[in-house]
Design a protein around this motif. Structure first.
Motif, PDB file in Angstrom:
ATOM      1  N   LYS A  88      13.969 -34.421 -23.498  1.00 29.10           N
ATOM      2  CA  LYS A  88      14.817 -34.715 -22.348  1.00 29.10           C
ATOM      3  C   LYS A  88      14.905 -36.229 -22.158  1.00 29.10           C
ATOM      4  CE  LYS A  88      13.621 -30.434 -19.946  1.00 29.10           C
ATOM      5  NZ  LYS A  88      13.005 -29.837 -18.716  1.00 29.10           N
ATOM      6  N   PRO A  89      16.108 -36.747 -21.894  1.00 28.69           N
ATOM      7  CA  PRO A  89      16.258 -38.200 -21.722  1.00 28.69           C
ATOM      8  C   PRO A  89      15.343 -38.740 -20.636  1.00 28.69           C
ATOM      9  CG  PRO A  89      18.410 -37.158 -21.910  1.00 28.69           C
ATOM     10  CD  PRO A  89      17.403 -36.041 -21.805  1.00 28.69           C
ATOM     11  N   GLY A  90      14.599 -39.777 -20.979  1.00 31.51           N
ATOM     12  CA  GLY A  90      13.698 -40.405 -20.026  1.00 31.51           C
ATOM     13  C   GLY A  90      12.311 -39.807 -19.991  1.00 31.51           C
ATOM     14  N   ASP A  95       9.749 -44.815 -30.123  1.00 34.17           N
ATOM     15  CA  ASP A  95       9.923 -44.039 -28.899  1.00 34.17           C
ATOM     16  C   ASP A  95      11.229 -44.476 -28.236  1.00 34.17           C
ATOM     17  OD1 ASP A  95       9.762 -42.787 -26.457  1.00 34.17           O
ATOM     18  OD2 ASP A  95       8.163 -44.052 -25.683  1.00 34.17           O
ATOM     19  N   GLU A  96      12.302 -43.724 -28.449  1.00 34.28           N
ATOM     20  CA  GLU A  96      13.603 -44.024 -27.843  1.00 34.28           C
ATOM     21  C   GLU A  96      13.779 -43.204 -26.574  1.00 34.28           C
ATOM     22  OE1 GLU A  96      15.402 -46.451 -28.892  1.00 34.28           O
ATOM     23  OE2 GLU A  96      14.123 -46.833 -30.633  1.00 34.28           O
ATOM     24  N   ILE A  97      14.917 -43.386 -25.903  1.00 35.09           N
ATOM     25  CA  ILE A  97      15.105 -42.768 -24.594  1.00 35.09           C
ATOM     26  C   ILE A  97      15.220 -41.252 -24.676  1.00 35.09           C
ATOM     27  CG2 ILE A  97      17.633 -42.980 -24.657  1.00 35.09           C
ATOM     28  CD1 ILE A  97      17.491 -43.606 -21.638  1.00 35.09           C
ATOM     29  N   SER A  98      15.696 -40.712 -25.801  1.00 35.51           N
ATOM     30  CA  SER A  98      15.895 -39.260 -25.883  1.00 35.51           C
ATOM     31  C   SER A  98      15.298 -38.643 -27.142  1.00 35.51           C
ATOM     32  CB  SER A  98      17.390 -38.929 -25.821  1.00 35.51           C
ATOM     33  OG  SER A  98      18.072 -39.535 -26.901  1.00 35.51           O
ATOM     34  N   TYR A  99      14.613 -39.422 -27.945  1.00 39.83           N
ATOM     35  CA  TYR A  99      14.018 -38.836 -29.151  1.00 39.83           C
ATOM     36  C   TYR A  99      12.856 -39.690 -29.623  1.00 39.83           C
ATOM     37  CZ  TYR A  99      16.607 -42.400 -31.767  1.00 39.83           C
ATOM     38  OH  TYR A  99      17.104 -43.584 -32.243  1.00 39.83           O
ATOM     39  N   ASP A 100      12.033 -39.094 -30.482  1.00 38.23           N
ATOM     40  CA  ASP A 100      10.930 -39.785 -31.148  1.00 38.23           C
ATOM     41  C   ASP A 100      11.173 -39.699 -32.652  1.00 38.23           C
ATOM     42  OD1 ASP A 100       8.745 -40.449 -29.025  1.00 38.23           O
ATOM     43  OD2 ASP A 100       9.359 -38.405 -28.549  1.00 38.23           O
TER      44      ASP A 100
END
Length: 447
Positions: free
Chosen positions: A50-52, A81-86
């Motif tokens: 989930k985003p965030g 570690d991005e805003i909506s995915y790893d």
């Protein structure tokens, strides 16, 4: 955290094996578990959440954990570690069942990235400035299209044009132009969303000359670039000439000449809009024909600025259809200069002429007298100032000379001391006391 042995035993059969043989690059998460085969030397995993939401946590087969911060201490681990995915790369991963803990999306799948490849169609060899170009690209994973829509959401196809810095062309020193960025989202020029194919269009709005196209995708862990052959972007194959109207009744004529070395004249259709000085707008269309010229009549709205926008559709000499937006053609009619009629010379009689001449002579004589007076007065003033300067600074004399007046002189000693006769005379009259200092008799007589 290790699961109880009973839970592990009941779900052991549902854990899917992750292999690096190119046969399986995407698997569903079964209770957030997966197994890595002992033959795997390196694996790249992509988890969508989930985003965030915080980054996921990986639980290794021995119960120890990988966190996003673990990448700082472990050389075998890369974690973005991005805003909506790893996006995680693990070298020499521990064989056995793994578990992922986090706010993973319900339909999320593990994407195992193998040999990621970018395939794009080559750009046309014949291009000209102002033309709109269509491009198509696809991302492959181990030779197969990536069908995970979530993955395509985080990847963009970028198009750069890099100048060859050839001094024989107008784009010498132009550097790099990023002309487009495409996503597989069905928006803009993308034909279909989530079909694994990036489609888009961009305009060649940079200078003409030699360019090398570079198309690439880029993620935190990988970048794939396709460098195409050098091509030449030519100037638009259209030239203009204008014939201005000679009077208010005629129209201006704009002639558009086509270059048959680049386009097929019989296929060229031109349309656009004319902007007049009075803010009026006019749409127009010039149909295709075999002639190398097109004539456009422009209404004559007197002086002011005229602008013509042109869009061209046709086929070039290589048989490829094209569409282009040409530079706006502008011309200006200067504002006419109003001719002011000359005034007739006044008629002056001989007597008036003599009076004017006499007045002129008197004015000239008066001016001469005034000038002479000023010169004489100026010289006298200079002489006076010089005399005063010599008297004060050279002779050391007062600026104003001393003037002797009789009534201002002091009395002498003889004036102050009367003689003996005068003293005795005064004594007799009783007006002054005598020398012995007797008191004056002030009593009045009986008479």
């Amino acid at each position: 955290m290790m699961l109880p042995s009973t839970s592990r035993a009941t779900s052991e059969d549902k854990i899917t094996l992750l292999q690096r043989d190119g046969q399986q690059n995407e698997i569903p998460l079964l209770e957030n578990r997966f197994r890595i085969d002992y033959k795997v030397d390196e694996i790249t995993l992509l988890f969508f959440r989930k985003p965030g939401a915080p980054a996921v946590v990986l639980v290794k087969p021995d119960g120890s954990k990988y966190y996003a911060t673990s990448a700082r201490k472990d050389d075998n681990l890369q974690w973005f570690d991005e805003i909506s995915y790893d996006l995680i790369t693990i070298k020499k991963p521990m064989p056995g069942p793994w578990q992922v803990v986090g706010s993973i999306l319900p339909k999320s799948r593990i994407v195992v990235l193998g040999e990621v490849e970018l395939q794009v169609e080559p750009l046309p060899s014949l291009l000209f400035r102002g033309e709109t170009v269509k491009i198509t690209g696809q991302i492959l994973n181990d030779g197969q299209p990536i069908n995970t829509g979530l993955f395509r959401d985080v990847v963009s196809l970028n198009v750069d044009f890099i100048s060859t810095n050839n001094s024989n062309f107008a784009n010498f020193g132009a550097g790099t132009h990023n002309v487009a960025e495409f996503k597989d989202d069905g928006r803009g020029f993308d034909e279909r969303p989530k079909d694994g194919i990036f489609t888009g269009e961009f305009k060649l709005v940079f200078p003409a000359g030699q360019w090398q196209p570079e198309l690439y995708i880029e993620t935190p862990l990988l970048k794939r670039t396709v460098i195409q052959d050098i091509l030449e972007v030519k100037e638009p194959p259209f030239s203009y000439s204008i014939a201005l109207a000679e009077d208010d009744i005629e129209e201006h004529q704009l002639t558009i000449t086509l270059d048959k070395q680049i386009v097929q004249p019989e296929t060229v259709l031109i349309q656009g809009k004319i902007y007049y000085p009075n803010n009026e707008e006019q749409m127009f269309t010039l149909e295709a024909n075999t002639s190398l010229t097109r004539e456009l009549a422009i209404k004559n709205y007197d002086w002011g600025r005229y602008s013509v926008e042109l869009s061209v559709f046709g086929t070039n000499i290589n048989g490829r259809e094209f569409m282009a937006t040409l530079p706006t053609y502008k011309f200006e009619i200067e504002r006419p200069i109003e001719v002011v009629p000359e005034l007739a010379a006044p008629i002056i009689s001989e007597a008036e002429q003599q009076a004017i001449q006499k007045a002129a002579k008197e004015a000239e004589a008066m001016a001469t007298i005034t000038l002479i007076s000023l010169i004489v007065g100026g010289n006298l003033l200079i002489l006076l100032i010089g005399w005063l300067a010599i008297r004060v600074f050279v002779q050391k004399k007062s600026l104003i000379p001393k003037i002797k007046l009789p009534f201002l002189q002091k009395k002498t000693a003889t004036d102050k001391e009367p003689d003996a006769g005068e003293k005795n005379e005064v004594g007799k009259n009783g007006s002054k006391s005598d020398k012995s200092g007797e008191i004056l008799n002030l009593s009045m007589s009986d008479d």
